[in-house]
Write a protein that holds these residues in place. Structure first.
Motif, mmCIF file in Angstrom:
data_model
loop_
_atom_site.group_PDB
_atom_site.id
_atom_site.type_symbol
_atom_site.label_atom_id
_atom_site.label_comp_id
_atom_site.label_asym_id
_atom_site.label_seq_id
_atom_site.Cartn_x
_atom_site.Cartn_y
_atom_site.Cartn_z
ATOM 1 N N THR A 1 0.941 -1.303 0.082
ATOM 2 C CA THR A 1 0.038 0.020 -0.021
ATOM 3 C C THR A 1 0.833 1.200 -0.040
ATOM 4 O O THR A 1 1.680 1.427 1.024
ATOM 5 N N LYS A 2 0.545 2.068 -0.939
ATOM 6 C CA LYS A 2 1.548 3.265 -0.983
ATOM 7 C C LYS A 2 0.718 4.404 -0.425
ATOM 8 O O LYS A 2 -0.311 4.576 -0.820
ATOM 9 N N VAL A 3 1.382 5.091 0.664
ATOM 10 C CA VAL A 3 0.568 6.233 1.342
ATOM 11 C C VAL A 3 1.352 7.304 0.856
ATOM 12 O O VAL A 3 2.422 7.768 0.969
ATOM 13 N N GLU A 4 0.384 8.119 -0.037
ATOM 14 C CA GLU A 4 0.844 9.388 -0.502
ATOM 15 C C GLU A 4 0.408 10.646 0.055
ATOM 16 O O GLU A 4 -0.897 10.613 0.808
ATOM 17 N N ILE A 5 1.046 11.771 -0.310
ATOM 18 C CA ILE A 5 0.509 12.980 0.470
ATOM 19 C C ILE A 5 -0.820 13.584 -0.431
ATOM 20 O O ILE A 5 -0.691 13.583 -1.552
ATOM 21 N N LYS A 6 -1.731 13.875 0.248
ATOM 22 C CA LYS A 6 -2.954 14.394 -0.451
ATOM 23 C C LYS A 6 -2.722 15.941 -1.027
ATOM 24 O O LYS A 6 -2.171 16.634 -0.024
#
Lengths: 107, 121
Positions: free
Chosen positions: A102-107
């Protein structure tokens, strides 16, 4: 072979938010589940083992839960350094298998 | 400080061979099982092989069985991966990783920095 399915594939979140990552095993792996974090261009590092035990020195905002087939990794109050890819891994049955991440990216 | 340093990666033609090494320091190498994990470019993690502390038990992923051989030298604190009959799909960064606990087979901690193997004509 145990198939590990992670969801979502990508998660967009803002600093300070609480996020929950999911990992599901195709059959029970008891609590033999680890979570790893991989930042861009770096090797993976252990976060959680035994489904819920934090690695030495890991910030308390990271927590793991679950048993059997359904597991979650929760990050409370997301920090800038937490934007990365997260993998789960079962170590009950050979071959040991990882989720797709799961890639957690900046919104 | 526990440290794992891989070496031996490079460019090799399909059908060729390569031997990777992992130099361990900062812990009692002979008492831990060791692992190889790979990551193809832009892809996820794939477990490759595990060797027990005394080399009595060895496990391989089906994708490399019969082509790759894992071994270790406990006197020199070295882990090896001999890779033969290499294929395009073996292109990846190869990591060595220590078992997280002295008994059994468990999570992986820590990991080395990885060495890149590129199989291409």
């Amino acid at each position: 072979e145990i198939v590990m399915t992670q969801s979502p594939a990508t998660l967009s979140a803002s600093p300070g938010e609480r996020v929950t990552l999911s990992c599901r095993a195709s059959q029970s792996v008891n609590n033999n589940l680890a979570w790893y974090q991989q930042k861009g261009g770096q090797s993976p590092s252990l976060l959680i083992y035994g489904a819920s035990t934090r690695a030495t020195g890991l910030a308390a905002r990271f927590s793991g839960s679950g048993s059997g087939t359904d597991f979650t990794l929760t990050i409370t109050s997301l920090q800038s350094e937490d934007f990365a890819v997260y993998y789960c891994q079962q170590y009950t049955y050979w071959p040991f298998t990882f989720g797709g991440g799961t890639k957690v990216e900046i919104k | 400080e526990v440290q794992l340093v891989e070496s031996g990666g490079g460019l090799v033609k399909p059908g060729g061979s390569l031997r990777l090494s992992c130099a361990a320091s900062g812990f009692a190498f002979s008492t831990y099982s060791m692992n190889w994990v790979r990551q193809a470019p832009g892809k996820g993690l794939e477990w490759v092989s595990t060797i027990s502390s005394g080399s009595s038990d060895i496990y391989y992923a089906d994708s490399v069985k019969g082509r790759f051989t894992v071994s270790r030298d406990n006197a020199e604190n070295l882990l090896y991966l001999q890779m033969n009959s290499l294929r395009d799909e073996d292109t990846a960064v190869y990591y060595c990783a220590r078992d997280g606990f002295r008994r059994g087979y468990n999570w992986f901690d820590p990991w080395g920095q990885g060495t890149l193997v590129t199989v291409s004509s």
